[in-house]
Design an enzyme around this catalytic site. Structure first.
Site, mmCIF file in Angstrom:
data_model
loop_
_atom_site.group_PDB
_atom_site.id
_atom_site.type_symbol
_atom_site.label_atom_id
_atom_site.label_comp_id
_atom_site.label_asym_id
_atom_site.label_seq_id
_atom_site.Cartn_x
_atom_site.Cartn_y
_atom_site.Cartn_z
ATOM 1 C CD GLU A 74 21.677 31.144 -9.128
ATOM 2 O OE1 GLU A 74 21.014 30.094 -8.924
ATOM 3 O OE2 GLU A 74 22.653 31.482 -8.420
ATOM 4 C CB THR B 283 30.858 22.396 -11.089
ATOM 5 O OG1 THR B 283 31.914 23.251 -10.630
ATOM 6 C CG2 THR B 283 30.698 22.557 -12.582
ATOM 7 C CE1 TYR B 284 27.362 25.818 -5.499
ATOM 8 C CE2 TYR B 284 29.534 25.999 -6.486
ATOM 9 C CZ TYR B 284 28.381 26.592 -6.018
ATOM 10 O OH TYR B 284 28.240 27.958 -6.073
ATOM 11 C CD GLU B 285 23.978 22.509 -2.849
ATOM 12 O OE1 GLU B 285 22.781 22.670 -2.563
ATOM 13 O OE2 GLU B 285 24.809 22.026 -2.043
ATOM 14 C CD1 TRP C 74 27.523 27.402 -1.512
ATOM 15 C CD2 TRP C 74 27.766 29.582 -1.918
ATOM 16 N NE1 TRP C 74 26.454 28.035 -0.929
ATOM 17 C CE2 TRP C 74 26.581 29.378 -1.169
ATOM 18 C CE3 TRP C 74 28.135 30.883 -2.267
ATOM 19 C CZ2 TRP C 74 25.755 30.435 -0.790
ATOM 20 C CZ3 TRP C 74 27.308 31.925 -1.892
ATOM 21 C CH2 TRP C 74 26.131 31.690 -1.169
#
Length: 428
Positions: A217, A281-283, A405
């Protein structure tokens, strides 16, 4: 199985009676944290085969049959009523279980520090029957191409006992932060890259990893093609061993999306090179930002609808959080929300005697309360409804599966709903 939303004055006994089951069965299946004092708006997964539908004003056998994908003649036959019988509001119809499709599921498990707690190991044992992959997070790449391993304890045996593919997660973190310079070295220095891949192969053989998963990342945008070429090299190498290759991708909505998190992640190239991707697909709601749903359905859908234009849906695994956050209001930049499990969120709502609300826009539960110091809080978390909404989206888009996660925060309803919706693919 069926999702029930608790209304005022309901008890486990009254709910069980409505569905022809027992309070004990509901309590045990959901591991209800507050069996003697349910919260208005709390969800319960009712452990029955199929489900019941309670007729609403204006419903007909035909309209109900269309809702559930069954013929009205078959619906009438199953319920022992004439096909032309008028239906009164509140009448209970039995709906048989729908056919299940096969999907893959991954669970990241992150030991903190130098050891694996018993609670975290227990969480992995609980989740493993519902997983295709078990992913200890994570091996850290070093600037000389070596690897720093996380504590692994019994994860190898847990994976083996549950026919999970053990996923070797490798990232480019240094001192707890993703490093673009470390990424640059690994992706552009041929000698170090060769040593790095040699170390990956040696370590994977040592521990029995069968999927190599790169979570690189915040790479430099200039290293996008270097990352693509690295993956091509890695894929050729790992294919010789019979291993899978996967990557974690930032949640983009276009190929031209700007920002260091996005630009080096080439959806189209990854879709061509690797066996599958996990899209994070979160946060949207995160610990350092303002209060909102962690994975609101609208933004999640937008990312995935773009993703399937670049990557075959059969290679896309949707990321999903197993936690929520408790924000202190008003939000102040630099403050940190507290992470909590769905079970803890329910208990918190109960202690503060506030109902749980549900955002149809975000498809996520939330509530507000005032603490003993007079400070206001806003909590967003996950429940059976929000997870079912994501499962429905997976089905609609034809995705490969879902990745969590992370393990460690209890959410028993999630595992119940996997069993109700899907057959979990086991790759061993």
């Amino acid at each position: 199985m069926q999702i029930h939303v608790v209304a005022s004055n309901e008890t486990l006994s009254s709910i069980a009676q409505a569905y022809g089951t027992t309070a004990q069965s509901i309590a045990e299946s959901n591991r209800v944290p507050n069996p003697d004092r349910l919260v208005i708006g709390q969800t319960l997964v009712i452990p029955i085969t199929g489900r019941f539908y309670f007729v609403k004003t204006g419903d007909t056998l035909w309209s109900i049959s269309r809702k559930f994908g069954i013929s009205y003649e078959e619906l009438a036959r199953i319920n022992g009523i004439p096909v032309n019988q008028p239906l009164s509001s509140g009448y209970r119809l039995y709906i048989p279980p729908m056919p299940k499709t096969e999907r893959e599921f991954n669970g990241y498990v992150e030991p903190l520090g130098t050891s694996v707690t018993q609670a975290l190991e227990n969480s992995a044992v609980e989740a493993a029957p519902y997983l295709t992959y078990l992913a200890p997070f994570s091996f850290q790449a070093q600037r000389d191409g070596s690897l720093k391993a996380p504590p692994l304890n019994n994860f190898e045996s847990i994976a083996r006992n549950n026919r999970n593919v053990l996923m070797m997660v490798i990232n480019n973190q240094e001192n707890g932060q993703f490093s673009d310079e470390l990424g640059r070295i690994l992706l552009t220095n041929p000698a170090i890259q060769a040593a790095f891949l040699n170390n990956v192969v040696r370590t994977a053989k040592q521990y029995g990893f069968r999927d190599i998963h790169f979570d690189f990342e915040y790479l430099r945008p200039a290293d996008k093609e270097a990352y693509n070429q690295f993956l091509r090299t890695a894929k050729a190498r790992f294919s010789q061993e019979g291993w899978l290759l996967s990557t974690a991708l930032a949640p983009k909505t276009s190929a031209a999306q700007k920002g260091k998190w996005y630009e080096a992640h080439d959806y189209k190239a990854h879709g061509q090179i690797v066996d599958f991707v996990i899209i994070m697909t979160y946060e949207w709601g995160y610990s350092g930002g303002p209060a909102q749903a962690v994975s609101p359905i609208g933004p999640v859908r937008k990312v995935l609808e773009y993703a399937i234009t670049e990557i075959p849906p059969s290679k896309i695994i949707m990321g999903q959080n197993l936690y929520g956050y408790d924000w202190t209001l008003p939000f102040v930049q630099g403050s940190q929300a507290k992470a909590l499990s769905p079970q803890a969120a329910i208990l918190l709502a109960g202690r503060n005697n506030v109902p749980i609300e549900y955002s149809k826009t975000a498809q996520a539960p939330h509530f507000s309360y005032t603490d003993t110091q007079g400070k206001k809080h806003e909590v967003w978390f996950e429940d059976a409804r929000s997870i079912q909404a994501k499962f429905d989206l997976m089905k609609t888009l034809g995705l490969r599966g879902m990745s969590y996660w992370k393990l460690g925060l209890p959410f028993p309803q999630n595992w119940l709903l996997i069993s109700d919706n899907f057959n979990v693919r086991k790759r061993s």
